[in-house]
Design a protein around this motif. Structure first.
Motif, PDB file in Angstrom:
ATOM      1  N   ASP A  35      -8.419  -4.469   2.717  1.00  0.00           N
ATOM      2  CA  ASP A  35      -9.806  -4.802   3.060  1.00  0.00           C
ATOM      3  C   ASP A  35     -10.490  -3.648   3.779  1.00  0.00           C
ATOM      4  OD1 ASP A  35     -10.148  -7.243   2.016  1.00  0.00           O
ATOM      5  OD2 ASP A  35      -9.775  -8.372   3.876  1.00  0.00           O
ATOM      6  N   GLY A  36     -11.686  -3.309   3.343  1.00  0.00           N
ATOM      7  CA  GLY A  36     -12.455  -2.260   4.010  1.00  0.00           C
ATOM      8  C   GLY A  36     -11.952  -0.864   3.717  1.00  0.00           C
ATOM      9  N   ARG A  37     -10.929  -0.762   2.842  1.00  0.00           N
ATOM     10  CA  ARG A  37     -10.385   0.567   2.565  1.00  0.00           C
ATOM     11  C   ARG A  37     -10.836   1.063   1.189  1.00  0.00           C
ATOM     12  NH1 ARG A  37      -4.152   0.939   4.335  1.00  0.00           N
ATOM     13  NH2 ARG A  37      -4.008  -1.312   4.445  1.00  0.00           N
ATOM     14  N   LEU A  38     -10.988   2.371   1.084  1.00  0.00           N
ATOM     15  CA  LEU A  38     -11.345   3.003  -0.185  1.00  0.00           C
ATOM     16  C   LEU A  38     -10.246   4.004  -0.520  1.00  0.00           C
ATOM     17  CD1 LEU A  38     -13.675   3.534  -2.356  1.00  0.00           C
ATOM     18  CD2 LEU A  38     -14.229   5.516  -0.937  1.00  0.00           C
ATOM     19  N   SER A  39      -9.763   3.958  -1.758  1.00  0.00           N
ATOM     20  CA  SER A  39      -8.742   4.918  -2.189  1.00  0.00           C
ATOM     21  C   SER A  39      -9.390   6.020  -3.013  1.00  0.00           C
ATOM     22  CB  SER A  39      -7.679   4.212  -3.044  1.00  0.00           C
ATOM     23  OG  SER A  39      -6.740   5.159  -3.533  1.00  0.00           O
ATOM     24  N   SER A  40      -8.840   7.215  -2.911  1.00  0.00           N
ATOM     25  CA  SER A  40      -9.306   8.313  -3.774  1.00  0.00           C
ATOM     26  C   SER A  40      -8.404   8.417  -5.016  1.00  0.00           C
ATOM     27  CB  SER A  40      -9.326   9.629  -3.002  1.00  0.00           C
ATOM     28  OG  SER A  40      -8.045   9.909  -2.494  1.00  0.00           O
ATOM     29  N   TRP A  41      -7.478   7.475  -5.168  1.00  0.00           N
ATOM     30  CA  TRP A  41      -6.655   7.340  -6.373  1.00  0.00           C
ATOM     31  C   TRP A  41      -6.019   8.646  -6.827  1.00  0.00           C
ATOM     32  CZ3 TRP A  41      -5.068   2.678  -7.103  1.00  0.00           C
ATOM     33  CH2 TRP A  41      -5.880   1.608  -6.702  1.00  0.00           C
ATOM     34  N   ALA A  42      -5.322   9.291  -5.917  1.00  0.00           N
ATOM     35  CA  ALA A  42      -4.524  10.454  -6.312  1.00  0.00           C
ATOM     36  C   ALA A  42      -3.537  10.027  -7.390  1.00  0.00           C
ATOM     37  CB  ALA A  42      -3.771  11.010  -5.106  1.00  0.00           C
ATOM     38  N   GLN A  43      -3.048   8.781  -7.278  1.00  0.00           N
ATOM     39  CA  GLN A  43      -2.191   8.203  -8.319  1.00  0.00           C
ATOM     40  C   GLN A  43      -2.553   6.736  -8.470  1.00  0.00           C
ATOM     41  OE1 GLN A  43      -0.351  10.217  -9.942  1.00  0.00           O
ATOM     42  NE2 GLN A  43      -0.285  11.900  -8.473  1.00  0.00           N
TER      43      GLN A  43
ATOM     44  N   ASP B  29      -1.477  12.973   7.248  1.00  0.00           N
ATOM     45  CA  ASP B  29      -1.236  13.809   6.073  1.00  0.00           C
ATOM     46  C   ASP B  29      -2.097  13.260   4.937  1.00  0.00           C
ATOM     47  OD1 ASP B  29      -0.399  15.107   3.804  1.00  0.00           O
ATOM     48  OD2 ASP B  29       1.750  14.763   4.098  1.00  0.00           O
ATOM     49  N   GLY B  30      -3.286  13.836   4.814  1.00  0.00           N
ATOM     50  CA  GLY B  30      -4.244  13.386   3.809  1.00  0.00           C
ATOM     51  C   GLY B  30      -4.221  14.240   2.547  1.00  0.00           C
ATOM     52  N   ALA B  31      -3.052  14.827   2.236  1.00  0.00           N
ATOM     53  CA  ALA B  31      -2.944  15.678   1.033  1.00  0.00           C
ATOM     54  C   ALA B  31      -3.386  14.921  -0.216  1.00  0.00           C
ATOM     55  CB  ALA B  31      -1.513  16.188   0.868  1.00  0.00           C
ATOM     56  N   GLN B  32      -3.051  13.620  -0.261  1.00  0.00           N
ATOM     57  CA  GLN B  32      -3.438  12.802  -1.420  1.00  0.00           C
ATOM     58  C   GLN B  32      -4.640  11.920  -1.093  1.00  0.00           C
ATOM     59  OE1 GLN B  32      -0.037  10.679  -3.016  1.00  0.00           O
ATOM     60  NE2 GLN B  32       1.328  12.430  -2.713  1.00  0.00           N
ATOM     61  N   GLY B  33      -5.064  11.950   0.169  1.00  0.00           N
ATOM     62  CA  GLY B  33      -6.032  10.953   0.616  1.00  0.00           C
ATOM     63  C   GLY B  33      -7.466  11.427   0.738  1.00  0.00           C
ATOM     64  N   PHE B  34      -7.716  12.739   0.552  1.00  0.00           N
ATOM     65  CA  PHE B  34      -9.069  13.241   0.773  1.00  0.00           C
ATOM     66  C   PHE B  34     -10.068  12.430  -0.057  1.00  0.00           C
ATOM     67  CE2 PHE B  34     -12.802  15.855   0.310  1.00  0.00           C
ATOM     68  CZ  PHE B  34     -12.960  16.377   1.579  1.00  0.00           C
ATOM     69  N   GLY B  35     -11.131  11.961   0.581  1.00  0.00           N
ATOM     70  CA  GLY B  35     -12.134  11.158  -0.122  1.00  0.00           C
ATOM     71  C   GLY B  35     -11.980   9.671   0.145  1.00  0.00           C
TER      72      GLY B  35
ATOM     73  N   ASP C 216       0.807  -1.233   0.000  1.00  0.00           N
ATOM     74  CA  ASP C 216       0.000   0.000   0.000  1.00  0.00           C
ATOM     75  C   ASP C 216       0.840   1.283   0.000  1.00  0.00           C
ATOM     76  OD1 ASP C 216       0.919   0.167   2.587  1.00  0.00           O
ATOM     77  OD2 ASP C 216      -1.067   0.168   3.535  1.00  0.00           O
ATOM     78  N   PHE C 217       2.164   1.155  -0.060  1.00  0.00           N
ATOM     79  CA  PHE C 217       3.100   2.283  -0.132  1.00  0.00           C
ATOM     80  C   PHE C 217       3.109   3.125   1.159  1.00  0.00           C
ATOM     81  CE2 PHE C 217       1.363   1.682  -4.486  1.00  0.00           C
ATOM     82  CZ  PHE C 217       2.516   1.312  -5.152  1.00  0.00           C
ATOM     83  N   ASN C 218       2.385   2.685   2.179  1.00  0.00           N
ATOM     84  CA  ASN C 218       2.229   3.509   3.384  1.00  0.00           C
ATOM     85  C   ASN C 218       3.105   3.022   4.541  1.00  0.00           C
ATOM     86  OD1 ASN C 218       0.480   5.523   2.494  1.00  0.00           O
ATOM     87  ND2 ASN C 218      -1.303   4.178   2.691  1.00  0.00           N
ATOM     88  N   ILE C 219       3.159   3.826   5.590  1.00  0.00           N
ATOM     89  CA  ILE C 219       4.069   3.581   6.712  1.00  0.00           C
ATOM     90  C   ILE C 219       3.918   2.156   7.262  1.00  0.00           C
ATOM     91  CG2 ILE C 219       2.504   4.464   8.522  1.00  0.00           C
ATOM     92  CD1 ILE C 219       5.050   5.934   9.673  1.00  0.00           C
ATOM     93  N   SER C 220       5.051   1.510   7.491  1.00  0.00           N
ATOM     94  CA  SER C 220       5.068   0.153   8.042  1.00  0.00           C
ATOM     95  C   SER C 220       5.073   0.250   9.562  1.00  0.00           C
ATOM     96  CB  SER C 220       6.323  -0.574   7.549  1.00  0.00           C
ATOM     97  OG  SER C 220       6.718  -1.558   8.489  1.00  0.00           O
TER      98      SER C 220
ATOM     99  N   ASP D 288      -1.368   9.301   3.658  1.00  0.00           N
ATOM    100  CA  ASP D 288      -2.276   8.481   2.833  1.00  0.00           C
ATOM    101  C   ASP D 288      -1.753   8.525   1.405  1.00  0.00           C
ATOM    102  OD1 ASP D 288      -3.813   8.363   5.170  1.00  0.00           O
ATOM    103  OD2 ASP D 288      -5.206   9.924   4.491  1.00  0.00           O
ATOM    104  N   LEU D 289      -0.683   7.767   1.144  1.00  0.00           N
ATOM    105  CA  LEU D 289      -0.015   7.946  -0.142  1.00  0.00           C
ATOM    106  C   LEU D 289      -0.851   7.432  -1.311  1.00  0.00           C
ATOM    107  CD1 LEU D 289       2.768   9.318  -0.697  1.00  0.00           C
ATOM    108  CD2 LEU D 289       3.524   7.058  -1.434  1.00  0.00           C
TER     109      LEU D 289
END
Ligand SMILES: *Cc1c(COP(=O)(O)O)cnc(C)c1O
Length: 364
Positions: free
Chosen positions: A281-289, A162-168, A107-111, A137-138
């Motif tokens: 699972d249970g997650r929704l992405s706003s697909w900034a990329q 830091d939801g700069a890319q994660g809004f939505g 998920d490219f996010n913090i481990s 929220d990369l």
């Protein structure tokens, strides 16, 4: 073909947008006009938090969060090694020390496993005070807050999302920008919810921090604008940008559905050729990329370019390999380093067509 087609977006909402812009201009209330307060209420309701405080950009939003939390010299703040520079820059701006944490391949996010390792290292081998975590929220997918939050609570660390890319984005029924003690976002034009220039916002349920941030964003104002009770910033969202965002927010859920459709089409066409992004699972992405991984990334990028297909490398350098952080001694983040050599982001936006995705996939 455009990487993120803002022209199509404008065309799709042109009548509403032109009306809103003209109304804002003719009001001449360019600073802190009515749309600013209206938008803040709408965004707070959308995210499901008590307070939204808008500001000049996503970097200032992070900075205001750290100012409210009183992050200062001697503090260690844990930041993913694989993110946009601003996530770590703001820590140094406070005089605190960023500590880079490795990220997950999927998920490219913090481990959280590496967060634990880096936290122990700071406690056992340095004089720094572990103060906070900035989880990013990369690319649009919320970080694994089911694990990050309990870790922060167990170790009395403040949590900034830091939801700069994660809004939505969302985890189950809870929206991105609501997972930290403070959440932040950016309205830079290419972000999931972008304005027509720079903009940002801070989200929190904490009344005291909300009041502090409202003061910090206007020169540390007290009850009156010319009564300055602390050192702050000049960091307001323009009325015009708020008016733009009010129009875009009305279309945002449709856009979210469109990018999720585009992402699932990409994945079904590409998953047997390259490593495609995984949404937990249970997650929704706003697909900034929409970001794939492959060993010969540079060759593919050159090939796509020759076919008129734009692509981007987010990010070619990890935080720990940035020149600006060269003086910090850091332990390695091997997965982040590997990703910086294998990631490639493909054209992604709500107005991309099925046939464009088919063309891109066929070239890959
Ligand atoms: C864009 C971005 C920021 C900074 O936002 P600006 O509005 O450009 O200042 C911070 N963090 C992340 C992860 C970003 O992508």
């Amino acid at each position: 073909m455009q990487f993120r087609d803002l022209h199509r977006q404008y065309e799709a909402m042109k009548a509403e947008m032109d009306e809103a812009l003209l109304k804002a201009v003719s009001s001449t209330a360019f600073i802190m006009g009515a749309p600013v307060q209206e938008l803040e209420q709408q965004l707070a309701d959308y995210v499901g938090v008590k307070h939204c405080i808008s500001c000049a950009n996503g970097t200032d939003a992070l900075r205001l969060a750290l100012m409210a939390m009183d992050i200062k010299p001697g503090d260690a703040v844990f930041v993913p090694d694989f993110t946009f520079f601003a996530s770590a820059e703001v820590v140094s701006m406070q005089g605190a020390t960023p500590v880079f944490v490795d990220v997950n391949f999927d998920d490219f996010n913090i481990s959280v496993a590496d967060l634990e390792t880096k936290y122990r290292h700071i406690c056992n081998h340095t004089d720094l005070h572990p103060a906070a975590v900035i989880a990013v929220d990369l690319f649009g997918q919320p970080a694994d807050f089911d694990k990050v939050r309990p870790f922060c609570q167990a170790h009395s660390l403040l949590l900034v999302e830091d939801g700069a890319q994660g809004f939505g984005g969302a985890i189950r029924d809870r929206k991105a920008c609501s997972f930290g003690d403070i959440g932040t976002t950016s309205f830079f034009p290419a972000k999931p919810l972008g304005c027509y220039g720079d903009g940002g916002a801070v989200f929190t349920d904490n009344d005291d921090w909300a009041a502090l941030i409202k003061s910090f964003r206007i020169h540390g104002k007290g009850t009156d604008k010319y009564d300055n009770v602390r050192i702050g910033l000049n960091s307001r969202l323009d009325t015009l940008q708020a008016a733009v965002l009010q129009v875009k927010l009305r279309h945002f859920d449709d856009e979210l559905a469109a990018v999720n459709h585009a992402a699932s089409m990409y994945t079904s066409l590409l998953s047997d050729r390259v490593t495609t992004p995984v949404v937990g699972d249970g997650r929704l992405s706003s697909w900034a990329q929409y970001t794939i991984q492959l060993p010969d990334r540079d060759a593919l990028q050159a090939r796509l370019k020759s076919e008129g297909i734009p692509s981007m490398v987010y990010y070619p350098r990890t935080m720990s390999s940035q020149t600006a952080f060269a003086s910090l001694s850091q332990s390695p983040c091997p997965q982040a380093s590997a990703l910086s050599r294998t990631v490639l982001s493909l054209p992604m936006h709500p107005y991309i067509t099925d046939s464009e995705i088919e063309i891109i996939a066929s070239k890959i």
